[in-house]
Design a protein around this motif. Structure first.
Motif, mmCIF file in Angstrom:
data_model
loop_
_atom_site.group_PDB
_atom_site.id
_atom_site.type_symbol
_atom_site.label_atom_id
_atom_site.label_comp_id
_atom_site.label_asym_id
_atom_site.label_seq_id
_atom_site.Cartn_x
_atom_site.Cartn_y
_atom_site.Cartn_z
ATOM 1 N N ILE A 164 61.986 -8.880 124.920
ATOM 2 C CA ILE A 164 60.772 -9.644 124.479
ATOM 3 C C ILE A 164 61.478 -10.354 123.090
ATOM 4 O O ILE A 164 61.293 -11.402 122.819
ATOM 5 N N ASN A 165 62.285 -9.499 122.382
ATOM 6 C CA ASN A 165 62.833 -10.176 121.094
ATOM 7 C C ASN A 165 64.035 -10.726 121.182
ATOM 8 O O ASN A 165 64.551 -11.273 119.968
ATOM 9 N N LYS A 166 64.580 -11.065 122.269
ATOM 10 C CA LYS A 166 66.101 -11.606 122.414
ATOM 11 C C LYS A 166 66.261 -12.844 121.506
ATOM 12 O O LYS A 166 67.205 -13.447 121.044
ATOM 13 N N ASN A 167 65.178 -13.691 121.429
ATOM 14 C CA ASN A 167 65.165 -14.916 120.850
ATOM 15 C C ASN A 167 64.523 -14.975 119.198
ATOM 16 O O ASN A 167 64.701 -16.105 118.665
ATOM 17 N N ASN A 168 64.359 -13.812 118.810
ATOM 18 C CA ASN A 168 63.802 -13.780 117.659
ATOM 19 C C ASN A 168 64.854 -13.307 116.365
ATOM 20 O O ASN A 168 64.248 -12.783 115.380
ATOM 21 N N ARG A 169 65.954 -13.524 116.655
ATOM 22 C CA ARG A 169 66.980 -12.930 115.448
ATOM 23 C C ARG A 169 67.419 -14.195 114.725
ATOM 24 O O ARG A 169 67.579 -15.451 115.073
ATOM 25 N N HIS A 170 67.250 -13.756 113.207
ATOM 26 C CA HIS A 170 67.334 -14.942 112.460
ATOM 27 C C HIS A 170 68.962 -15.137 112.417
ATOM 28 O O HIS A 170 69.797 -14.338 112.805
ATOM 29 N N THR A 171 69.387 -16.209 112.248
ATOM 30 C CA THR A 171 70.698 -16.687 112.252
ATOM 31 C C THR A 171 71.529 -16.171 111.115
ATOM 32 O O THR A 171 72.732 -16.073 111.396
ATOM 33 N N ARG A 172 71.198 -15.799 110.149
ATOM 34 C CA ARG A 172 71.787 -15.391 109.006
ATOM 35 C C ARG A 172 72.053 -14.067 108.973
ATOM 36 O O ARG A 172 71.465 -12.970 109.448
ATOM 37 N N SER A 173 73.318 -13.386 108.682
ATOM 38 C CA SER A 173 73.820 -12.178 108.675
ATOM 39 C C SER A 173 73.938 -11.616 107.337
ATOM 40 O O SER A 173 74.189 -12.525 106.386
ATOM 41 N N TYR A 174 73.759 -10.387 107.051
ATOM 42 C CA TYR A 174 74.063 -9.843 105.605
ATOM 43 C C TYR A 174 74.883 -8.614 105.909
ATOM 44 O O TYR A 174 74.722 -7.779 106.915
ATOM 45 N N LYS A 175 76.033 -8.786 104.884
ATOM 46 C CA LYS A 175 76.993 -7.465 105.070
ATOM 47 C C LYS A 175 77.005 -6.694 103.701
ATOM 48 O O LYS A 175 76.850 -7.239 102.577
ATOM 49 N N ALA A 176 77.365 -5.455 103.776
ATOM 50 C CA ALA A 176 77.580 -4.681 102.887
ATOM 51 C C ALA A 176 78.387 -3.321 102.994
ATOM 52 O O ALA A 176 78.386 -3.055 104.249
ATOM 53 N N LEU A 177 79.001 -2.937 102.222
ATOM 54 C CA LEU A 177 79.928 -1.688 102.257
ATOM 55 C C LEU A 177 79.280 -0.396 102.312
ATOM 56 O O LEU A 177 78.229 -0.254 101.335
ATOM 57 N N VAL A 178 79.540 0.743 102.913
ATOM 58 C CA VAL A 178 78.917 1.881 102.848
ATOM 59 C C VAL A 178 79.515 2.540 101.462
ATOM 60 O O VAL A 178 80.663 2.594 101.231
ATOM 61 N N ASN A 179 78.626 2.844 100.681
ATOM 62 C CA ASN A 179 79.190 3.452 99.300
ATOM 63 C C ASN A 179 79.460 5.157 99.558
ATOM 64 O O ASN A 179 79.303 5.671 100.610
ATOM 65 N N GLU A 180 79.685 5.644 98.453
ATOM 66 C CA GLU A 180 80.194 7.232 98.373
ATOM 67 C C GLU A 180 78.988 8.132 98.773
ATOM 68 O O GLU A 180 79.223 9.082 98.978
ATOM 69 N N LYS A 181 77.695 7.583 98.689
ATOM 70 C CA LYS A 181 76.497 8.257 99.174
ATOM 71 C C LYS A 181 76.326 8.102 100.719
ATOM 72 O O LYS A 181 75.129 8.653 101.185
ATOM 73 N N GLY A 182 76.959 7.233 101.222
ATOM 74 C CA GLY A 182 76.750 7.055 102.814
ATOM 75 C C GLY A 182 75.728 5.856 102.823
ATOM 76 O O GLY A 182 75.282 5.914 104.068
ATOM 77 N N ILE A 183 75.536 5.061 101.872
ATOM 78 C CA ILE A 183 74.279 4.049 102.252
ATOM 79 C C ILE A 183 74.838 2.691 102.111
ATOM 80 O O ILE A 183 75.902 2.389 100.920
ATOM 81 N N ALA A 184 74.711 1.730 103.014
ATOM 82 C CA ALA A 184 75.086 0.269 102.697
ATOM 83 C C ALA A 184 73.844 -0.278 102.607
ATOM 84 O O ALA A 184 72.698 -0.268 103.335
ATOM 85 N N GLU A 185 73.595 -1.181 101.271
ATOM 86 C CA GLU A 185 72.190 -1.852 101.086
ATOM 87 C C GLU A 185 72.623 -3.087 100.928
ATOM 88 O O GLU A 185 73.376 -3.603 100.186
ATOM 89 N N VAL A 186 71.665 -4.028 101.547
ATOM 90 C CA VAL A 186 71.529 -5.415 100.997
ATOM 91 C C VAL A 186 70.203 -6.083 100.963
ATOM 92 O O VAL A 186 69.154 -5.542 101.338
ATOM 93 N N PRO A 187 70.049 -7.323 100.080
ATOM 94 C CA PRO A 187 68.788 -7.610 99.757
ATOM 95 C C PRO A 187 68.756 -8.878 100.847
ATOM 96 O O PRO A 187 69.761 -9.539 100.907
ATOM 97 N N ILE A 188 67.584 -9.138 101.061
ATOM 98 C CA ILE A 188 67.195 -10.250 101.969
ATOM 99 C C ILE A 188 66.182 -11.053 101.727
ATOM 100 O O ILE A 188 64.790 -10.457 101.630
ATOM 101 N N PRO A 189 66.097 -12.099 100.882
ATOM 102 C CA PRO A 189 65.400 -12.987 100.210
ATOM 103 C C PRO A 189 64.930 -13.700 101.210
ATOM 104 O O PRO A 189 65.260 -14.594 101.674
#
Length: 935
Positions: A164-189
């Motif tokens: 159902i959602n195959k056409n609903n992906r935003h064209t922009r991608s966001y990337k982040a590295l996994v930190n020492e706590k095991g979390i990768a985090e990005v802001p999406i404005p």
């Protein structure tokens, strides 16, 4: 287990283990203390000591974090033995060693993915003015890059339906590295892509629905290399601005509509599509148009251009108005500039105007992706009366009167004054102080001297007749000219000073010294910063003098000062005229022709009618063009006259004085990695060559070199031209005479350069002759084809890049061997960055044809010579080159650095040829492999 260290060779990350040294053999003498060191194996195979402070004792503990997972470590234990007798020094002996590879009992995976509105009362509610946070909680994936995508959910109920959602992906991608706590985090404005997201959300509906309802539901997916995947399970509801069914379900009130022009103000011009201008109902404001500094009406400009407003009025003298510049949109308009209160001084009043900066242009962009206004915009003017009780009005002409503004993507535009982390300011829109001008002169000339005249043969000097030779007056004149002629930004000042310092010997002279050139013997000879010169009395006869005023008359008319024609020496004798005339040539007089023309066809439509000052905004792109426009092209070299000096001045000023990349490191990039083959050089010793699907026109024969420092920050070092040549090798023995039958012969009479003659033959062989490297007499070298082709690049001279985390400096001296293998040059950049020296002087690499007289081991640009540093720094430089794949070094034996103080990693030279320079290279192949990545 190797050696005699007892402990786990495959420790689990996060677990503490004990390691113990068991001395072997019989102990003689006094037993000493033990020191433990840890080495990490780099990607290039070299072991790096990572010990911050040695552990001590027979038994110690180590704990490896997840950052060390799968990396090979070497543990070494040294015994520190005291001297047997009093006064004898202690000794340090290797007592044992072993190799370790930390492992994990965890399976790498993305454990959980979440999307939320941080700081909101309800973290699952938002609107399009918010910034969402996406997180991937990972296991055993430290420092791995996670890629996030935002999706709009049209599946009913909980969960997500990929079909159902195959056409609903935003064209922009966001990337982040996994930190020492095991979390990768990005802001999406959400605000930056609101138009696209709303269009996407409203285009595809849940089956049976007529609209999206009060909210758009969003979730994120996270992937690592397309393999390990995860998705957020709880949606964030973003208020739908297009929903007309009520506001009871919306989490936040919608923002107020953005400001629009007042309904009753005059506007010039109005919107497109045949809309008529909106006149002043009181008839006080008749018209308003965009003009340039010369008063010419404008219909099209580019980012970086200055525009002024000409207001036609009646009964408005001594009254006050305000003008607003709007970007025209079919639905709504964006305010891009608002003036302060302006007093009308005449029925036709010209304002001081403003520069269309990058920031101003971006005010008219609703979304950086998919917005039709992101590359071109149309502006109109609103005039607001401040003194009359009548309503303010808008004036518009019609659609043809709109001024079109183009964002020329390669232009730097005009930046606000920038600061770095220490609070230092750039020179955009800022005056020079006297100390700045002194620093600039010393950087280019070596001494703080100005107006000393031109050095002549025999130690004589042609005097400079300028009236005031103080730095204070020069500084004041430069600042005045910069303001008057809009030479405002760092990049414009860099270009201007690079050219003027070539023309004047860095403020050594103010007029052309009499010589064989006919211009120097003329009444209107070259004077001022950029050599204001008359024209020939007979333009068709090249033997006549330049005794017609020509540009002198144009300059006199511009300043309304005919004394310049009557007394042309004032341009050379008066500091203000000297500087001002150069700035006039730069910003007013010298321009590209209007398209269509052969020159514009060659350089591109964006150069049409551009002044030198406007071309300077494109950064490095038009340095050659500016130089040609100023002083023509050399018939022999096919490059601008004085090209090497102009280019050197530019590079030194840009990197050493204006510190351009420190303040403007995101601007003035003529091509990105998608447009050009790009080498990525990493601080850990690895090198990659990235090849895009499509190379931008004009960059087919260029490579970009990018360095990544230890903090993973990118530094764009340079763009270098490349050529393909036949591989060559030295033929033994050396010829004793020049063989007959050569098809061409070139001579080099360049001071300090060894090679004097080169002979080329039909079979592709080359014979070069000249002085030996560091000896006397004449020698011959023969080079022949060795089979196949290779690519070499021309090394920028000087190569200067200096920032907080990367120093890459190289300058050639007394050589024309400025070519190097493309891979070798990438590795050299890495070695220069690793060493971090502020000055590295080179005696050369290879010639343009791959030969390397007088050397025999630089063929095809595989090696380079550098001057020695201190013994410690020379060893540091050798180590840096080894790290980046160079594996063959020669150092002199008759020098102070010879054995027993020789260098590790070198082959001693065996003769005096390397007493003055270090030879470093990889003649067969580099010891590291360069990975090629195709898009």
């Amino acid at each position: 287990m190797t050696g005699n260290i007892i402990g786990n060779q495959n420790p689990l990350v996060g677990t503490t283990y004990t390691y113990e040294i068991k001395p072997s053999g019989l102990l003689f003498g006094l037993k000493g203390d033990y020191e433990w060191y840890l080495y990490k194996k780099q990607k290039n195979g070299i072991w790096k000591d990572i010990t911050s402070k040695p552990k001590k004792g027979e038994k110690v503990t180590y704990r490896f974090g997840e950052i060390g997972l799968g990396i090979e470590f070497q543990m070494k234990v040294y015994e520190i033995k005291k001297g047997i007798l009093p006064g004898m020094s202690a000794t340090k002996e290797l007592a044992g060693s072993c190799t370790l590879i930390p492992t994990s009992d965890k399976v790498s995976k993305i454990d959980k993915v979440v999307l939320f509105n941080r700081g909101a009362k309800d973290v699952n509610k938002a609107n399009y003015r918010d910034t969402l946070i996406a997180q991937a909680h990972c296991i055993a994936m430290f420092n791995k890059e996670i890629e996030f995508h935002l999706w709009e959910d049209d599946a009913p109920g909980k969960g997500h339906d990929s079909n159902i959602n195959k056409n609903n992906r935003h064209t922009r991608s966001y990337k982040a590295l996994v930190n020492e706590k095991g979390i990768a985090e990005v802001p999406i404005p959400l605000m930056s892509d609101e138009k696209i997201l709303r269009q996407m959300a409203n285009q595809f509906l849940m089956k049976g629905d007529k609209n999206e309802g009060a909210n758009h539901e969003y979730y994120v997916t996270a992937t690592y290399s397309g393999k390990i995947q995860g998705a957020s399970q709880v949606n964030v509801d973003v208020a739908n601005p297009d929903y007309k069914g009520g506001s009871q379900n919306q989490p936040k009130p919608q923002p107020k509509p953005k400001p629009q022009p007042q309904k009753d103000t005059p506007k010039f011009p109005a919107g497109q599509g045949g809309a008529h201008k909106q006149p002043d109902p009181k008839g006080n404001i008749i018209e308003a148009v965009f003009i340039d500094d010369t008063g010419k009406e404008l219909s099209k400009v580019a980012v970086g251009d200055k525009v002024r407003i000409r207001i036609h009025s009646k009964n408005m003298v001594e009254k006050h108005i305000q003008y607003v510049v709007w970007e025209y949109d079919t639905a709504s308009n964006d305010e891009v500039f608002r003036s302060g209160n302006i007093k009308i001084t005449a029925d036709v009043h010209d304002t001081s105007g403003f520069i269309i900066t990058k920031a101003i242009f971006e005010k008219g962009i609703d979304s950086p992706i998919g917005d039709p206004d992101s590359d071109k915009q149309n502006y109109f003017i609103e005039i607001i009366s401040k003194d009359l009780s009548a309503e303010s009005q808008k004036f518009g002409v019609n659609s043809e009167g709109l001024m079109q503004v183009e964002k020329v993507k390669s232009a730097a535009g005009v930046q606000k004054q920038n600061k770095n982390q220490t609070g230092e300011k750039c020179f955009c829109n800022r005056d020079f102080e006297e100390k700045d001008v002194k620093q600039l002169v010393k950087l280019l000339k070596g001494t703080e001297t100005i107006w000393e005249g031109q050095a002549l043969k025999g130690g004589k000097r042609a005097p400079c007749n300028i009236s005031d030779k103080s730095f204070a007056t020069l500084t004041k004149a430069l600042n005045s000219a910069f303001k008057k002629y809009n030479i405002n930004t760092c990049i414009q000042k860099t270009h201007f000073l690079a050219q003027t310092c070539e023309e004047t010997g860095t403020f050594a002279l103010s007029e052309e010294t009499k010589s064989d050139y006919l211009s120097s013997q003329s009444i209107y000879k070259g004077r001022g910063l950029l050599q204001l010169t008359g024209v020939r009395t007979d333009e068709k006869d090249l033997t006549t003098l330049f005794n017609k005023p020509g540009p002198y008359k144009d300059y006199a008319d511009y300043k309304n000062d005919q004394n310049i024609v009557k007394n042309p020496s004032i341009v050379a004798n008066n500091v203000d005229y000297c500087i001002d005339s150069g700035a006039w040539i730069w910003s007013v007089n010298k321009k590209m022709p209007k398209a269509p023309s052969p020159a514009v066809d060659r350089w591109g439509i964006e150069t049409s009618e551009k002044s030198l000052n406007q071309l300077a905004l494109f950064g490095d792109k038009y340095l050659e063009l500016i130089s040609v426009l100023l002083n023509g092209r050399n018939e022999k070299t096919k490059m601008p006259n004085g090209w090497e000096k102009r280019k050197t001045n530019y590079n030194i000023l840009k990197t050493g004085f204006f510190m351009y990349d420190r303040f403007h490191n995101d601007n003035n990039k003529p091509a990105n990695a998608k447009d050009i083959v790009t080498y990525h050089i990493y601080a850990d010793g690895t090198v990659e060559r990235h090849i895009p699907k499509k190379i931008k026109s004009g960059y087919e024969k260029k490579y970009k070199y990018v360095y990544h420092d230890k903090n993973k920050k990118e530094h764009e070092i340079c763009i270098a031209d490349w050529i393909e040549i036949d591989k060559v090798e030295r033929q033994k023995p050396n010829p004793t005479s020049v063989p007959k039958g050569y098809i061409s012969h070139d001579s080099f009479n360049i001071s300090g350069v060894n090679q004097k003659d080169v002979y080329k033959y039909s079979d592709g062989s080359i014979v070069a002759s000249g002085k030996p490297g560091e000896g006397n007499g004449t020698i011959l070298r023969k080079y022949v084809k060795s089979g196949g082709k290779t690519i070499i690049v021309k090394i920028p001279d000087p190569l200067n890049y200096n920032s907080d985390n990367a120093k890459i400096n190289l300058a050639f001296k007394d050589t024309i061997r400025k070519y190097m293998g493309r891979d070798h040059f990438a590795c050299l950049i890495g070695a220069l960055a690793e060493a971090g020296f502020s000055k590295v002087t080179s005696g050369g690499a290879a010639m343009q044809d791959g030969t390397c007289f007088p050397s025999v081991s630089h063929t095809n640009g595989s090696s380079i010579d550098v001057a020695y540093f201190t013994h410690t720094n020379t060893q540091k430089f050798i180590n840096s080159m080894i790290k980046f794949g160079f594996n063959y070094f020669l150092a002199g034996t008759g020098m102070s650095f010879s054995k027993p103080k020789g260098f590790n990693g070198t082959l001693e030279g065996g003769h005096s040829d390397h007493n003055g320079h270090l030879h470093g290279g990889a003649p067969k192949s580099l010891s590291i492999s360069i990975k090629e990545i195709k898009e």
